[in-house]
Scaffold this motif. Structure first.
Motif, PDB file in Angstrom:
ATOM      1  N   LEU A  95      57.067   5.904  46.566  1.00 48.66           N
ATOM      2  CA  LEU A  95      56.001   4.901  46.615  1.00 48.66           C
ATOM      3  C   LEU A  95      54.776   5.375  45.825  1.00 48.66           C
ATOM      4  O   LEU A  95      54.246   4.633  44.991  1.00 48.66           O
ATOM      5  N   ILE A  96      54.336   6.600  46.077  1.00 50.71           N
ATOM      6  CA  ILE A  96      53.130   7.113  45.428  1.00 50.71           C
ATOM      7  C   ILE A  96      53.354   7.367  43.942  1.00 50.71           C
ATOM      8  O   ILE A  96      52.502   7.078  43.113  1.00 50.71           O
ATOM      9  N   GLY A  97      54.531   7.900  43.604  1.00 51.60           N
ATOM     10  CA  GLY A  97      54.805   8.221  42.206  1.00 51.60           C
ATOM     11  C   GLY A  97      54.199   9.562  41.821  1.00 51.60           C
ATOM     12  O   GLY A  97      53.912  10.397  42.685  1.00 51.60           O
ATOM     13  N   PHE A  98      53.939   9.748  40.540  1.00 51.08           N
ATOM     14  CA  PHE A  98      53.367  11.008  40.077  1.00 51.08           C
ATOM     15  C   PHE A  98      52.712  10.814  38.715  1.00 51.08           C
ATOM     16  O   PHE A  98      52.846   9.769  38.072  1.00 51.08           O
ATOM     17  N   CYS A  99      52.000  11.863  38.258  1.00 53.15           N
ATOM     18  CA  CYS A  99      51.288  11.833  36.976  1.00 53.15           C
ATOM     19  C   CYS A  99      51.888  12.848  36.011  1.00 53.15           C
ATOM     20  O   CYS A  99      52.545  13.806  36.422  1.00 53.15           O
ATOM     21  N   ASN A 100      51.609  12.651  34.727  1.00 55.99           N
ATOM     22  CA  ASN A 100      52.017  13.639  33.738  1.00 55.99           C
ATOM     23  C   ASN A 100      50.920  14.691  33.591  1.00 55.99           C
ATOM     24  O   ASN A 100      49.919  14.667  34.316  1.00 55.99           O
ATOM     25  N   ILE A 101      51.061  15.588  32.631  1.00 57.04           N
ATOM     26  CA  ILE A 101      50.111  16.680  32.475  1.00 57.04           C
ATOM     27  C   ILE A 101      48.731  16.203  32.037  1.00 57.04           C
ATOM     28  O   ILE A 101      47.730  16.885  32.216  1.00 57.04           O
ATOM     29  N   ASN A 121      47.234  13.697  33.397  1.00 55.91           N
ATOM     30  CA  ASN A 121      46.692  12.967  34.544  1.00 55.91           C
ATOM     31  C   ASN A 121      46.824  11.448  34.403  1.00 55.91           C
ATOM     32  O   ASN A 121      46.005  10.697  34.936  1.00 55.91           O
ATOM     33  N   GLN A 122      47.851  11.013  33.699  1.00 56.16           N
ATOM     34  CA  GLN A 122      48.130   9.590  33.574  1.00 56.16           C
ATOM     35  C   GLN A 122      49.336   9.251  34.442  1.00 56.16           C
ATOM     36  O   GLN A 122      50.374   9.915  34.359  1.00 56.16           O
ATOM     37  N   GLY A 123      49.202   8.203  35.298  1.00 59.80           N
ATOM     38  CA  GLY A 123      50.290   7.820  36.176  1.00 59.80           C
ATOM     39  C   GLY A 123      51.498   7.313  35.397  1.00 59.80           C
ATOM     40  O   GLY A 123      51.348   6.518  34.470  1.00 59.80           O
ATOM     41  N   ILE A 124      52.678   7.770  35.789  1.00 62.80           N
ATOM     42  CA  ILE A 124      53.891   7.329  35.086  1.00 62.80           C
ATOM     43  C   ILE A 124      54.951   6.764  36.038  1.00 62.80           C
ATOM     44  O   ILE A 124      55.987   6.284  35.586  1.00 62.80           O
ATOM     45  N   GLU A 125      54.681   6.794  37.334  1.00 63.26           N
ATOM     46  CA  GLU A 125      55.606   6.211  38.314  1.00 63.26           C
ATOM     47  C   GLU A 125      54.819   5.731  39.526  1.00 63.26           C
ATOM     48  O   GLU A 125      53.729   6.219  39.809  1.00 63.26           O
ATOM     49  N   GLY A 126      55.378   4.761  40.263  1.00 64.86           N
ATOM     50  CA  GLY A 126      54.834   4.320  41.534  1.00 64.86           C
ATOM     51  C   GLY A 126      53.404   3.791  41.468  1.00 64.86           C
ATOM     52  O   GLY A 126      52.966   3.212  40.463  1.00 64.86           O
ATOM     53  N   LEU A 127      52.669   4.027  42.557  1.00 62.71           N
ATOM     54  CA  LEU A 127      51.288   3.564  42.633  1.00 62.71           C
ATOM     55  C   LEU A 127      50.379   4.272  41.614  1.00 62.71           C
ATOM     56  O   LEU A 127      49.394   3.701  41.169  1.00 62.71           O
ATOM     57  N   GLU A 128      50.724   5.501  41.277  1.00 64.52           N
ATOM     58  CA  GLU A 128      49.946   6.220  40.268  1.00 64.52           C
ATOM     59  C   GLU A 128      49.950   5.448  38.944  1.00 64.52           C
ATOM     60  O   GLU A 128      48.940   5.426  38.228  1.00 64.52           O
ATOM     61  N   LEU A 129      51.067   4.799  38.638  1.00 68.98           N
ATOM     62  CA  LEU A 129      51.166   4.007  37.414  1.00 68.98           C
ATOM     63  C   LEU A 129      50.580   2.611  37.619  1.00 68.98           C
ATOM     64  O   LEU A 129      49.790   2.130  36.787  1.00 68.98           O
ATOM     65  N   ALA A 130      50.936   1.968  38.744  1.00 68.08           N
ATOM     66  CA  ALA A 130      50.493   0.596  38.992  1.00 68.08           C
ATOM     67  C   ALA A 130      48.963   0.497  39.086  1.00 68.08           C
ATOM     68  O   ALA A 130      48.371  -0.495  38.639  1.00 68.08           O
TER      69      ALA A 130
END
Length: 269
Positions: A184-190, A192-201
């Motif tokens: 659900l939360i997702g994760f970020c790349n190096i 600090n840009q969201g690439i999955e889940g809520l981090e991206l949305a």
């Protein structure tokens, strides 16, 4: 009579030596004036640009990414301050009488590369290649923890090596509950840009706006007071709060995992 002639001879000899001395000093003075004029009017613009490049530091101030909370206020995703170490290889040099000393510069670059590889646990040959390159910028280590940066600062102070080494503020994303609600939360790349889940949305809301600083620094990288200093503060990202409860989520995930294991076991019989 002979004594009078010798006296007259001495009177005329002394002024002649003085004239020669004055002429020599005058020629030297004229040469000095011509040299100063050449430096000021011919080389002035180039030297001024080199001085500006050595003193002026321009950097980006990374914003802190917003925190993701659960319904009870527990932080599920946070950003913590770290540092990124980069270099300007062309400024890691040793000069003698205004000229680059190739042998001493080579030794200095090897010393810097060795320090980087030891402190940040990097491959020495790869690091030396970066330090010895002709590029104007190279990243040595990203998202570095404070203890390692402190070691680097101590080494720089001990060896009196400052020029060409940059330590810039950065942030790193952490997830205090590890994989809890990770899908659900997702994760970020190096970056600090969201690439999955809520981090991206919700990336635009969480990211914030980078700042900028342009200032003058001395040989040991301390700021020099300058009325022309430019400082634009970073705008940190906004926080978001979810409707899920971390405690309930952990219980649900625990029993779901247990059910999946039991289901696989039954299928294997």
């Amino acid at each position: 009579m002979k004594s009078n002639k010798s006296k007259v001879k001495k009177i005329y000899t002394i002024p002649k030596k003085l004239r020669i001395t004055l002429i020599v000093f005058l020629l030297l003075f004229v040469c000095l004036i011509l040299r100063l004029g050449f430096i000021q009017f011919v080389q002035g613009a180039d030297l001024k640009e080199k001085m500006y490049n050595q003193l002026i530091y321009s950097g980006t101030i990374s914003p802190s990414r917003g925190t993701i909370y659960d319904a009870t206020g527990k932080a599920l995703a946070i950003s913590a301050p770290v540092d990124t170490v980069s270099i300007d290889p062309q400024r890691i040099v040793v000069t003698t009488n205004g000229k680059k000393d190739e042998e001493k510069t080579k030794a200095l670059k090897e010393k810097v590369a060795k320090a980087f590889s030891d402190i940040f646990e990097l491959d020495y040959e790869d690091t030396l290649a970066k330090v010895s390159s002709n590029s104007g910028f190279a990243t040595i280590a990203r998202k570095v923890e404070k203890d390692k940066v402190d070691k680097l600062r101590a080494w720089m102070a001990e060896e009196k090596v400052y020029s060409g080494i940059n330590i810039n503020e950065d942030t790193k994303r952490y997830y205090p509950y590890d994989n809890l609600a990770s899908s659900l939360i997702g994760f970020c790349n190096i970056d600090n840009q969201g690439i999955e889940g809520l981090e991206l949305a919700w990336n635009d809301v969480l990211t914030g706006t980078p700042g900028k600083i342009v200032t003058a620094k001395n040989a040991v990288r301390d700021d020099i007071p300058d009325e022309n200093q430019t400082y634009i503060p970073a705008e940190n990202g906004s926080d978001i709060t979810l409707t899920i409860d971390a405690n309930i989520q952990s219980i649900v995930e625990k029993y779901l995992k247990q059910a999946c294991i039991e289901n696989k076991c039954e299928r294997g019989r």
